[in-house]
Scaffold this motif. Sequence first.
Motif, PDB file in Angstrom:
ATOM      1  N   ASN A  22      43.745  45.007  41.268  1.00  0.00           N
ATOM      2  CA  ASN A  22      42.383  44.517  41.466  1.00  0.00           C
ATOM      3  C   ASN A  22      42.149  43.736  42.752  1.00  0.00           C
ATOM      4  OD1 ASN A  22      40.658  44.820  38.760  1.00  0.00           O
ATOM      5  ND2 ASN A  22      42.790  44.428  38.186  1.00  0.00           N
TER       6      ASN A  22
ATOM      7  N   GLY B   1      39.015  51.572  34.821  1.00  0.00           N
ATOM      8  CA  GLY B   1      39.243  50.908  33.544  1.00  0.00           C
ATOM      9  C   GLY B   1      39.084  51.864  32.379  1.00  0.00           C
TER      10      GLY B   1
ATOM     11  N   GLN C 189      43.826  49.142  32.979  1.00  0.00           N
ATOM     12  CA  GLN C 189      43.468  49.701  34.280  1.00  0.00           C
ATOM     13  C   GLN C 189      44.628  50.388  34.989  1.00  0.00           C
ATOM     14  OE1 GLN C 189      41.999  45.828  35.825  1.00  0.00           O
ATOM     15  NE2 GLN C 189      40.348  47.056  36.682  1.00  0.00           N
TER      16      GLN C 189
ATOM     17  N   PHE D 284      33.453  51.432  30.611  1.00  0.00           N
ATOM     18  CA  PHE D 284      34.110  50.560  31.575  1.00  0.00           C
ATOM     19  C   PHE D 284      33.903  51.099  32.983  1.00  0.00           C
ATOM     20  CE2 PHE D 284      36.958  49.415  27.858  1.00  0.00           C
ATOM     21  CZ  PHE D 284      36.397  48.159  27.692  1.00  0.00           C
TER      22      PHE D 284
ATOM     23  N   LEU E 148      37.377  44.405  27.480  1.00  0.00           N
ATOM     24  CA  LEU E 148      38.252  44.559  28.636  1.00  0.00           C
ATOM     25  C   LEU E 148      39.017  45.869  28.575  1.00  0.00           C
ATOM     26  CD1 LEU E 148      39.730  40.958  28.912  1.00  0.00           C
ATOM     27  CD2 LEU E 148      38.096  42.014  30.468  1.00  0.00           C
TER      28      LEU E 148
ATOM     29  N   VAL F 282      37.015  44.875  37.652  1.00  0.00           N
ATOM     30  CA  VAL F 282      36.809  45.149  36.221  1.00  0.00           C
ATOM     31  C   VAL F 282      35.326  45.178  35.893  1.00  0.00           C
ATOM     32  CG1 VAL F 282      37.294  44.379  33.862  1.00  0.00           C
ATOM     33  CG2 VAL F 282      39.019  44.085  35.652  1.00  0.00           C
TER      34      VAL F 282
ATOM     35  N   LEU G 175      45.050  41.247  31.317  1.00  0.00           N
ATOM     36  CA  LEU G 175      44.071  40.603  32.193  1.00  0.00           C
ATOM     37  C   LEU G 175      43.865  39.146  31.790  1.00  0.00           C
ATOM     38  CD1 LEU G 175      41.473  43.503  32.378  1.00  0.00           C
ATOM     39  CD2 LEU G 175      43.159  42.867  34.111  1.00  0.00           C
TER      40      LEU G 175
END
Length: 714
Positions: free
Chosen positions: A359, A67, A58, A79, A55, A372, A656
Amino acid sequence: MIRRRSVLQGMGGLGMAGLLAGTPAARADAAAGAIDRRALVGRHDIERTASDPDLPVQVGNGRFAFGADITGLQTFLPFATMSDWGWHEDALPPGQTPADYVGTAWDTHGRQVYYWTDDKQHPQLNQWLRENPHRINLARIGMRLLRGDGREATEADLTDRHQRLDLWSGTLHSTFALDGVPVSVTTACHPELDVVGVRVDSPLVAAGRLTVSIDFPYATAGSKFSAPFVGVWDRPDAHQTQLRRRGAQRADITHRLDATTYHASLVWQGPGELTTDAAHPHRYVLDGRRTRRLEVSFGFSPDEPRPAPPAPEVSAASAAWWPRFWRSGGAIDLSQSADPRWVELERRIVRSQYAMAVNEAGAWPPQESGLVNNGWYGKFHMEMYWWHAAHYALWNRWPLLDRSAAVYEHFLASSRDRAQDQGYRGARWPKMTTPAGLDSPGLQNALLLWQQPHPIFLAELDYRAHPDKSTLEKWREVVFASADFLASYAFYDSATHRYVLGPPLVIANERPDPRTTINPTFELAYCRFALRTAQRWRRRLGLAPDSTYAAVLAGLAPLPVQDGVYVFHEGIQDMWTKWNTNHPDPVAAYGMLPGDGVDVPTMRATAQKVYATWDVDNLYSWDFPLLAMNAARLGDPGGAVDFLLHERFGFTDTGLPASGFAGVPSPYFPGAGGLLYAAAMMAAGWDRGPETAAPGFPSDGRWTVRSEGLSRAI
């Protein structure tokens, strides 16, 4: 089973018994004055010293997000740079079009109705329709770092790594050293444009050991769980890039992937030379060898590119917009609480607001993994739109919700056609879809019902916030088309003299057999709520009550009860031994929903049955806010807090939300949206709930809840 009382493992707090040992009430301390929002947000900045391999951290604006790994760019991990407009289609199976797809006939109360559950005559087209279109990764923006001996560096070669995401300004600050030489990177996203601004400061730039590059992948549908990365880098001949130089400090790049074309605009300050990478035909390298600073902005557009604003302007715009965001709408401050878990709960609330604004505030409903990576091929699921979007209403951030709420008006004509084709009135909204509104084949996609009342719920939230004629007209057609479908979907069973739902029907849990599913608890309650609310809208508009709505409301089957508890659907066998995994649907009727048709003692017994038997390892992350809302309505605020802090309801150090369910990739944003809705509901209250401050928090003196700018839940 759901071990609700064990939520403190790894959190250093007190269990339920400790919570109940206090004395004075939890309170919304409005008398203490306005919340210091900068302090509230700042104490939850995201900091880390290494990349998360799955992950990113961001920056973004809700429609476009970038990301980053530990370097502040995508140096070591590819990413994604994603948008709500970037989509790609593979070639159709030879000689076939979507119009060729027929589906499968299902007996529907004596009628043969074709649903897109499968089409054995067109298996390739079936798969194409599921996978296409799919979202694309617009580009990878990273650094090439060379060690003193000329070898390319890895993350392990970096020392003194530190990264901080300043939530108040939406700015990512990353520092590290290579061979003892410091590097500082600042990354920001423009709040109104799809532009990333980057500033890199280091002697390594002047030494030619640090360059910045942009690389374009080919798109691929991948699997339905395409994570953590999007796109493929080993098919250079499948796509094309074209560089156009626009002077000494600007260049535009056009990227073509089959029928998809989009543009990138690069603008840099000071000396810099942009060259192609001979070993990677779609990679372009910016070298600032005559200076120790590289400042460059990367803008993306589906249309002809305009020059991206310079990187300092991007950072300044971000630093101006985010404080306005944080000062708008609602806030919850838990810092005066005695329960040590306040830090974790407040952290989840603050970081979820940032993650959702980055997002999940675009022109279209977001997919489960936001911007993502790609889950379910990057398509959005209309049944999950409530969990992505409804929180904006309670937090009074309507400008962000309004961006995507127009999806219902956009889909109205095609949804009317879908309902008519199946023999119903009104509009039947799709389930798994894209901006084109085309269905994706699948059992759940075709037969799911609980997305149908969502627009009525959202419209009611809008009217409560904006009780005027313009709101009524804004939602009028959508509300009545949704209600018309539900009223015609309910089938009058002359043998039992009642209206029934299903079969065929897939419930929110999605596991029971749709051929035998009839009168599910959650869907019955939601249908009642929707038709009752639609009648209220008719009165507000000066219209007479609809006789069909009234007949269905009067004759709809009661919520099914077995052995004193609500069950998934009427007649289900082995409910608590065979089917007690995935979403605990029955509690949603008195949690997410206000309880139309619910008997509260029966619901209380149902909740206890869920706690005792449900497999917590097979819950999605949004199930925990669902359980929290149910606990709050049942007068168990300690349980509500426990669910929002459950060890299986995870949030990573990137801020996240984790999926919480085996086989579903992280992040899973319905969990974050559900958390925000539940937290606002627990702090501000709900219709016909206790008229006390912060009614969803324990009244044992361990929780001091200061809130402002929130709206009451339905």
